[in-house]
Design a protein around this motif. Sequence first.
Motif, PDB file in Angstrom:
ATOM      1  N   HIS A 259       7.800  -1.851  -4.849  1.00  0.00           N
ATOM      2  CA  HIS A 259       7.217  -1.541  -6.003  1.00  0.00           C
ATOM      3  C   HIS A 259       8.004  -1.509  -7.305  1.00  0.00           C
ATOM      4  O   HIS A 259       7.774  -1.876  -8.307  1.00  0.00           O
ATOM      5  CB  HIS A 259       6.305  -0.202  -6.070  1.00  0.00           C
ATOM      6  CG  HIS A 259       5.287  -0.219  -5.195  1.00  0.00           C
ATOM      7  ND1 HIS A 259       4.912  -0.425  -3.968  1.00  0.00           N
ATOM      8  CD2 HIS A 259       3.962  -0.122  -5.580  1.00  0.00           C
ATOM      9  CE1 HIS A 259       4.055  -0.632  -3.448  1.00  0.00           C
ATOM     10  NE2 HIS A 259       2.989  -0.201  -4.627  1.00  0.00           N
TER      11      HIS A 259
ATOM     12  N   ALA B 166      -1.300  -6.837  -5.354  1.00  0.00           N
ATOM     13  CA  ALA B 166      -1.401  -6.947  -4.059  1.00  0.00           C
ATOM     14  C   ALA B 166      -1.919  -8.268  -3.534  1.00  0.00           C
ATOM     15  O   ALA B 166      -2.516  -8.418  -2.560  1.00  0.00           O
ATOM     16  CB  ALA B 166      -2.093  -5.876  -3.349  1.00  0.00           C
TER      17      ALA B 166
ATOM     18  N   GLU C  97       1.214  -3.121   0.626  1.00  0.00           N
ATOM     19  CA  GLU C  97      -0.131  -2.659   0.631  1.00  0.00           C
ATOM     20  C   GLU C  97      -0.542  -2.840   2.265  1.00  0.00           C
ATOM     21  O   GLU C  97      -1.311  -2.056   2.588  1.00  0.00           O
ATOM     22  CB  GLU C  97      -1.134  -3.305  -0.304  1.00  0.00           C
ATOM     23  CG  GLU C  97      -2.375  -2.925  -0.595  1.00  0.00           C
ATOM     24  CD  GLU C  97      -2.428  -1.986  -1.707  1.00  0.00           C
ATOM     25  OE1 GLU C  97      -3.553  -1.418  -2.228  1.00  0.00           O
ATOM     26  OE2 GLU C  97      -1.254  -1.718  -2.504  1.00  0.00           O
TER      27      GLU C  97
ATOM     28  N   THR D 113       0.499  -0.315   4.239  1.00  0.00           N
ATOM     29  CA  THR D 113       0.324   1.119   4.015  1.00  0.00           C
ATOM     30  C   THR D 113      -1.047   0.868   4.802  1.00  0.00           C
ATOM     31  O   THR D 113      -1.603   2.189   5.768  1.00  0.00           O
ATOM     32  CB  THR D 113      -0.162   1.291   2.657  1.00  0.00           C
ATOM     33  OG1 THR D 113       1.326   1.198   1.800  1.00  0.00           O
ATOM     34  CG2 THR D 113      -0.703   2.785   2.365  1.00  0.00           C
TER      35      THR D 113
ATOM     36  N   LEU E 187      -7.043   4.025  -1.911  1.00  0.00           N
ATOM     37  CA  LEU E 187      -6.282   2.805  -1.953  1.00  0.00           C
ATOM     38  C   LEU E 187      -6.675   1.527  -2.409  1.00  0.00           C
ATOM     39  O   LEU E 187      -6.200   0.828  -3.345  1.00  0.00           O
ATOM     40  CB  LEU E 187      -5.222   3.043  -0.890  1.00  0.00           C
ATOM     41  CG  LEU E 187      -4.039   1.775  -0.941  1.00  0.00           C
ATOM     42  CD1 LEU E 187      -3.058   2.354  -2.078  1.00  0.00           C
ATOM     43  CD2 LEU E 187      -3.514   1.785   0.369  1.00  0.00           C
TER      44      LEU E 187
ATOM     45  N   ALA F  70      -6.285  -0.601  -5.637  1.00  0.00           N
ATOM     46  CA  ALA F  70      -5.956  -2.125  -5.867  1.00  0.00           C
ATOM     47  C   ALA F  70      -6.845  -2.801  -6.544  1.00  0.00           C
ATOM     48  O   ALA F  70      -6.350  -3.710  -7.294  1.00  0.00           O
ATOM     49  CB  ALA F  70      -5.860  -2.392  -4.432  1.00  0.00           C
TER      50      ALA F  70
END
Length: 326
Positions: free
Chosen positions: A1, A50, A60, A63, A89, A93
């Motif tokens: 990131h 993403a 992403e 995760t 999440l 996004a």
Amino acid sequence: HSVFKSLLFFGAGAVLTSTGERDMEHLGGLIHRMPQTAFVFLVGCAAISALPPLNGFVSEWLTFQAILVSPQLPSWGLKLLVPAVGALLALSATLAAACFVKAFGVTFLGRTRTPAAENARETDRFSLAAMFFLAALCLVAGILPGFFIDALAPVMQALVGDRMPVQSNVDWLSIVPIAESRSSYNGLLVFVFMVLSGVLAAWAIHRLASDKLRRAPAWDCGYPEASPATQYTASSFAQPIRRVFGSVMFRAREHVEMPSPGDARPARFSVELHDLVWDALYAPIAGGVGFAADKLNHLQFLTIRQFLSLVFAALVLLLLVLAIWP
């Protein structure tokens, strides 16, 4: 990131340096005046949204792989909480993608809205070199994420006491976070597929499409002398999302001032927002810091005698603390 966020900060700084403007509503059309900055900023926007094959998609994806194994957790609370976090999440996004479509579109596309944007010039070559390096790093980290995961493994081991399996030894430069039978990702194959698909689509269009030109006036929607003011703005682009989430999350209120017929004054539209997290958590802290800073600001206006007395008192207090300290 940190890579794509640094890239986006670099891009925002380049725009600010070139135009002197912080408000997107005063920009527009910068892709014609700052094409290289526009390109690398677009890479950063795609990464933070993403999109494959960039590094934001890999982070992403990893995760979500962790979220998918949440049923194996021993606590029922975590089994219910982790999927909810996954849903948030996914929502974040989506909102991030919408945010940066707005940021790139309003800033770089369309027509210039102000003289500051009209007179913008490309940033210096050193800044461009730094941004292109970060953009390349976003791409390489997305195509070959295994090497970066292994490089960061000692940090993860020190922080959480565990690490992912070694990824650089996986066949075809794939990454396998849990087990190959469960999930894997190959950024290189995704990148090759996207490149080949783009090349094939371009070839098909040039090969099969007609090469005849037809010239006609562009449809102007009834506005023959279109002004830059008729373009989409950042506020208008965000209006649908703001109306869905803003009334609850930010207590958004829209105010429209429409003059009566015959009144030559322009109509005005304004939006009132309140950041509840800021108001509840950060505003009291900021107020306290500001109050303390105002009080401490008087210290710089003390006389020499007062200043020496203050230093002497602080020294005595320090000696007392050292004497009492066990």
